[in-house]
Design a protein around this motif. Sequence first.
Motif, PDB file in Angstrom:
ATOM      1  N   SER A   9      -7.018  33.896 -29.374  1.00  0.00           N
ATOM      2  CA  SER A   9      -7.745  32.734 -29.883  1.00  0.00           C
ATOM      3  C   SER A   9      -9.000  32.461 -29.057  1.00  0.00           C
ATOM      4  CB  SER A   9      -6.830  31.515 -29.890  1.00  0.00           C
ATOM      5  OG  SER A   9      -6.443  31.222 -28.570  1.00  0.00           O
ATOM      6  N   ARG A  10      -9.649  33.489 -28.564  1.00  0.00           N
ATOM      7  CA  ARG A  10     -10.840  33.336 -27.748  1.00  0.00           C
ATOM      8  C   ARG A  10     -12.051  32.942 -28.581  1.00  0.00           C
ATOM      9  NH1 ARG A  10     -11.352  37.683 -23.097  1.00  0.00           N
ATOM     10  NH2 ARG A  10     -12.856  36.129 -22.521  1.00  0.00           N
ATOM     11  N   TRP A  14     -14.648  29.518 -27.637  1.00  0.00           N
ATOM     12  CA  TRP A  14     -16.045  29.464 -27.183  1.00  0.00           C
ATOM     13  C   TRP A  14     -16.888  28.552 -28.069  1.00  0.00           C
ATOM     14  CZ3 TRP A  14     -20.476  30.790 -29.679  1.00  0.00           C
ATOM     15  CH2 TRP A  14     -20.367  31.591 -30.817  1.00  0.00           C
ATOM     16  N   VAL A  15     -16.542  28.433 -29.348  1.00  0.00           N
ATOM     17  CA  VAL A  15     -17.254  27.529 -30.239  1.00  0.00           C
ATOM     18  C   VAL A  15     -16.988  26.081 -29.832  1.00  0.00           C
ATOM     19  CG1 VAL A  15     -17.403  26.704 -32.621  1.00  0.00           C
ATOM     20  CG2 VAL A  15     -17.278  29.149 -32.162  1.00  0.00           C
ATOM     21  N   ILE A  16     -15.738  25.775 -29.493  1.00  0.00           N
ATOM     22  CA  ILE A  16     -15.379  24.421 -29.080  1.00  0.00           C
ATOM     23  C   ILE A  16     -16.064  24.067 -27.763  1.00  0.00           C
ATOM     24  CG2 ILE A  16     -13.447  22.976 -28.311  1.00  0.00           C
ATOM     25  CD1 ILE A  16     -11.716  24.508 -30.378  1.00  0.00           C
ATOM     26  N   VAL A  17     -16.110  25.009 -26.833  1.00  0.00           N
ATOM     27  CA  VAL A  17     -16.768  24.776 -25.545  1.00  0.00           C
ATOM     28  C   VAL A  17     -18.263  24.547 -25.762  1.00  0.00           C
ATOM     29  CG1 VAL A  17     -17.380  25.858 -23.341  1.00  0.00           C
ATOM     30  CG2 VAL A  17     -15.037  25.983 -24.188  1.00  0.00           C
ATOM     31  N   LEU A  18     -18.907  25.321 -26.624  1.00  0.00           N
ATOM     32  CA  LEU A  18     -20.331  25.163 -26.899  1.00  0.00           C
ATOM     33  C   LEU A  18     -20.627  23.801 -27.521  1.00  0.00           C
ATOM     34  CD1 LEU A  18     -23.153  26.454 -26.976  1.00  0.00           C
ATOM     35  CD2 LEU A  18     -22.598  27.247 -29.272  1.00  0.00           C
TER      36      LEU A  18
END
Length: 156
Positions: A9-10, A14-18
């Motif tokens: 689920s990487r 990264w979208v959520i972190v961005l």
Amino acid sequence: MAPRNRTSSRRPLWVIVLIAFVCAIVTGAYLYKPQHYTGCYLSNSCGSQPPLEPVRVYTDDEIAARAVMRDLVLSQPVQSKNPKIAFMFLTPSSLPFEKLWEKFFMGHEDRYTIYVHASREKTVHASPIFAGRDIRSEKVVWGTVTMIDAERRLLA
């Protein structure tokens, strides 16, 4: 059936972190505005005056024109006892639909003034209201400076 392997689920991570990072930057920029912002004269939050217009040297004609315009703007309008409308016709030859114009002007003889600039030879008018209203000048060629000269003569 073999069990399916789930992918990591990487990608969604990264979208959520961005998105969280962009939200934090926008919130910080909103809460902590810079103290000296060059465009602050657009809002009243700075309390300073807007930047002055660049100074240039005016010519004598520009100074005279500005003085005349200031006097015209500040002067009281003159009310005419008999207000009129000027009709200015710029035509290459005789005026088309003279009889129709005569019917238009009928009954209002004291409310208008007519000026006709026919650029060709002296025209013969079919209507008496256009007689003696001609303004002559040099030959006028369509789309050249001579048309501007003819318009200026009509306005004068």
